[in-house]
Design a protein around this motif. Structure first.
Motif, mmCIF file in Angstrom:
data_model
loop_
_atom_site.group_PDB
_atom_site.id
_atom_site.type_symbol
_atom_site.label_atom_id
_atom_site.label_comp_id
_atom_site.label_asym_id
_atom_site.label_seq_id
_atom_site.Cartn_x
_atom_site.Cartn_y
_atom_site.Cartn_z
ATOM 1 N N PRO A 1 0.740 -1.396 -0.064
ATOM 2 C CA PRO A 1 0.299 -0.008 0.092
ATOM 3 C C PRO A 1 0.812 1.210 -0.075
ATOM 4 O O PRO A 1 0.450 2.366 -0.782
ATOM 5 C CB PRO A 1 -1.052 0.037 1.269
ATOM 6 C CG PRO A 1 -0.825 -1.417 1.445
ATOM 7 C CD PRO A 1 0.534 -2.136 1.154
ATOM 8 N N ILE A 2 2.029 1.434 0.694
ATOM 9 C CA ILE A 2 2.750 2.641 0.961
ATOM 10 C C ILE A 2 3.158 2.789 -0.551
ATOM 11 O O ILE A 2 3.409 3.924 -0.784
ATOM 12 C CB ILE A 2 3.904 2.250 1.852
ATOM 13 C CG1 ILE A 2 3.117 2.244 3.430
ATOM 14 C CG2 ILE A 2 4.837 3.490 1.735
ATOM 15 C CD1 ILE A 2 4.170 2.042 4.440
ATOM 16 N N LEU A 3 4.008 1.597 -1.342
ATOM 17 C CA LEU A 3 4.430 2.076 -2.578
ATOM 18 C C LEU A 3 3.175 2.412 -3.529
ATOM 19 O O LEU A 3 3.546 3.648 -4.256
ATOM 20 C CB LEU A 3 5.062 0.746 -3.136
ATOM 21 C CG LEU A 3 6.332 0.320 -2.221
ATOM 22 C CD1 LEU A 3 6.865 -1.082 -2.921
ATOM 23 C CD2 LEU A 3 7.428 1.360 -2.332
ATOM 24 N N ARG A 4 2.200 1.826 -3.552
ATOM 25 C CA ARG A 4 0.870 2.259 -4.188
ATOM 26 C C ARG A 4 0.674 3.808 -4.329
ATOM 27 O O ARG A 4 0.568 4.597 -5.163
ATOM 28 C CB ARG A 4 -0.006 1.421 -4.027
ATOM 29 C CG ARG A 4 -0.143 0.173 -4.634
ATOM 30 C CD ARG A 4 -1.307 -0.583 -5.003
ATOM 31 N NE ARG A 4 -2.256 -0.525 -3.903
ATOM 32 C CZ ARG A 4 -2.330 -1.344 -2.911
ATOM 33 N NH1 ARG A 4 -1.604 -2.370 -2.983
ATOM 34 N NH2 ARG A 4 -3.174 -1.291 -2.046
ATOM 35 N N ALA A 5 0.603 4.069 -2.932
ATOM 36 C CA ALA A 5 0.272 5.539 -2.567
ATOM 37 C C ALA A 5 1.200 6.569 -2.765
ATOM 38 O O ALA A 5 1.116 7.672 -3.457
ATOM 39 C CB ALA A 5 0.214 5.637 -0.812
ATOM 40 N N PHE A 6 2.734 6.341 -2.708
ATOM 41 C CA PHE A 6 3.566 7.101 -3.043
ATOM 42 C C PHE A 6 3.670 7.434 -4.707
ATOM 43 O O PHE A 6 3.693 8.411 -5.102
ATOM 44 C CB PHE A 6 5.169 6.501 -2.805
ATOM 45 C CG PHE A 6 6.158 7.306 -3.210
ATOM 46 C CD1 PHE A 6 6.669 8.435 -2.664
ATOM 47 C CD2 PHE A 6 6.915 7.182 -4.320
ATOM 48 C CE1 PHE A 6 7.668 9.267 -3.190
ATOM 49 C CE2 PHE A 6 7.785 7.680 -4.896
ATOM 50 C CZ PHE A 6 8.293 8.782 -3.984
ATOM 51 N N GLY A 7 3.583 6.316 -5.411
ATOM 52 C CA GLY A 7 3.468 6.335 -6.838
ATOM 53 C C GLY A 7 2.265 7.172 -7.121
ATOM 54 O O GLY A 7 2.597 8.022 -8.324
ATOM 55 N N THR A 8 1.297 6.972 -6.694
ATOM 56 C CA THR A 8 -0.284 7.763 -7.020
ATOM 57 C C THR A 8 0.001 9.374 -6.791
ATOM 58 O O THR A 8 -0.328 9.988 -7.453
ATOM 59 C CB THR A 8 -1.323 7.057 -6.102
ATOM 60 O OG1 THR A 8 -1.430 5.900 -6.725
ATOM 61 C CG2 THR A 8 -2.389 8.262 -6.457
ATOM 62 N N VAL A 9 0.847 9.455 -5.436
ATOM 63 C CA VAL A 9 0.841 10.814 -5.047
ATOM 64 C C VAL A 9 1.700 11.682 -6.008
ATOM 65 O O VAL A 9 1.602 12.770 -6.656
ATOM 66 C CB VAL A 9 1.452 11.069 -3.813
ATOM 67 C CG1 VAL A 9 1.624 12.565 -3.349
ATOM 68 C CG2 VAL A 9 0.148 10.778 -2.825
ATOM 69 N N TYR A 10 2.793 10.911 -6.476
ATOM 70 C CA TYR A 10 3.795 11.429 -7.227
ATOM 71 C C TYR A 10 3.355 11.908 -8.731
ATOM 72 O O TYR A 10 3.589 13.005 -9.216
ATOM 73 C CB TYR A 10 5.229 10.344 -7.312
ATOM 74 C CG TYR A 10 6.155 10.690 -8.245
ATOM 75 C CD1 TYR A 10 7.251 11.545 -7.757
ATOM 76 C CD2 TYR A 10 6.014 10.951 -9.565
ATOM 77 C CE1 TYR A 10 8.387 11.790 -8.689
ATOM 78 C CE2 TYR A 10 7.230 11.246 -10.406
ATOM 79 C CZ TYR A 10 8.316 11.728 -9.960
ATOM 80 O OH TYR A 10 9.087 12.206 -10.768
ATOM 81 N N VAL A 11 2.589 10.753 -9.186
ATOM 82 C CA VAL A 11 2.036 10.922 -10.563
ATOM 83 C C VAL A 11 1.019 12.159 -10.618
ATOM 84 O O VAL A 11 1.172 12.947 -11.377
ATOM 85 C CB VAL A 11 1.517 9.901 -11.095
ATOM 86 C CG1 VAL A 11 0.632 10.034 -12.274
ATOM 87 C CG2 VAL A 11 2.767 8.649 -11.292
ATOM 88 N N ASN A 12 0.049 12.431 -9.735
ATOM 89 C CA ASN A 12 -0.735 13.258 -9.502
ATOM 90 C C ASN A 12 -0.239 14.541 -9.507
ATOM 91 O O ASN A 12 -0.841 15.721 -10.142
ATOM 92 C CB ASN A 12 -1.912 13.264 -8.399
ATOM 93 C CG ASN A 12 -2.874 12.109 -8.867
ATOM 94 O OD1 ASN A 12 -2.895 11.641 -9.947
ATOM 95 N ND2 ASN A 12 -3.325 11.140 -7.662
#
Length: 215
Positions: free
Chosen positions: A45-56
């Protein structure tokens, strides 16, 4: 032709800088974009959240603002003394990687779920499944959009001209100082970019045609 021949040194330096910026930024953005895509499809979950925040964040931030930060705000952080060229590359890489990530992630989503399930049944780890099963198939599906992103990156390198980086986008300033016809000079810049873009387009079509046949 006189504008081109009389200022050939400007064009040579400018387009050499553009090519250097493009090559470094293209390689860096592909690597970072692939890592971000892996994070976005990760079961952690932490990696998914980081990737999502970065891209957005990066996708919704103007590239000019990103380059502006590295050109003027970064030195105030006093982290490391980097050249303008290096900072321009970092800005282009961070910005473009967000788009590369989404393209690769969309390609990953086109791979049947059964492929990943079968690899896990064979004892593959998540990393092995992604690198050996999913990504090789996904890359074939995302060649056209990836090529378009890299073509856009090539044109985006002109923004670095406003921040003391020698590249083709800044040729008009030197032409103006020399008293040359800036309009004609910019036409030659457009021709130069066309010469650089055409091989990328042909490579994209060739790979797409070859891999479509393989599929």
């Amino acid at each position: 032709m006189n504008v081109l021949l009389d200022n050939i040194d400007l064009y040579a330096r400018g387009f050499l800088g553009t090519i250097e910026l493009f090559v470094v930024s293209a390689i860096g953005s592909l690597i970072l974009g692939a890592l971000l895509a892996a994070m976005r499809v990760s079961p952690v979950p932490i990696l998914r959240a980081f990737g999502t925040v970065y891209v957005n964040i990066l996708r919704n931030t103007p590239l000019t603002l990103v380059i502006f930060f590295f050109a003027f705000a970064y030195p105030r952080l006093e982290i490391a003394d980097l050249s303008y060229f290096t900072r321009a590359c970092i800005g282009l890489i961070l910005y473009t990687a967000a788009f590369v990530c989404e393209v690769i992630r969309s390609g990953v989503n086109t791979v049947p779920v059964g492929q990943a399930e079968a690899s896990r049944a064979l004892g593959f780890t998540f990393t092995q499944t992604l690198s050996q099963v999913v990504l090789p198939q996904a890359v074939r599906n995302v060649v056209p959009p990836l090529a378009n992103i890299q073509i856009a990156l090539l044109k985006n390198t002109t923004i670095a001209a406003g921040f003391s980086v020698t590249e083709a986008g800044g040729i008009y300033q030197a032409l103006s100082e020399r008293g040359a016809n800036v309009f004609v000079g910019l036409l030659w810049v457009a021709v130069g970019f066309l010469i650089l873009v055409v091989p990328l387009t042909l490579l994209q079509r060739n790979l797409d045609r070859r891999w479509s046949t393989a599929r």
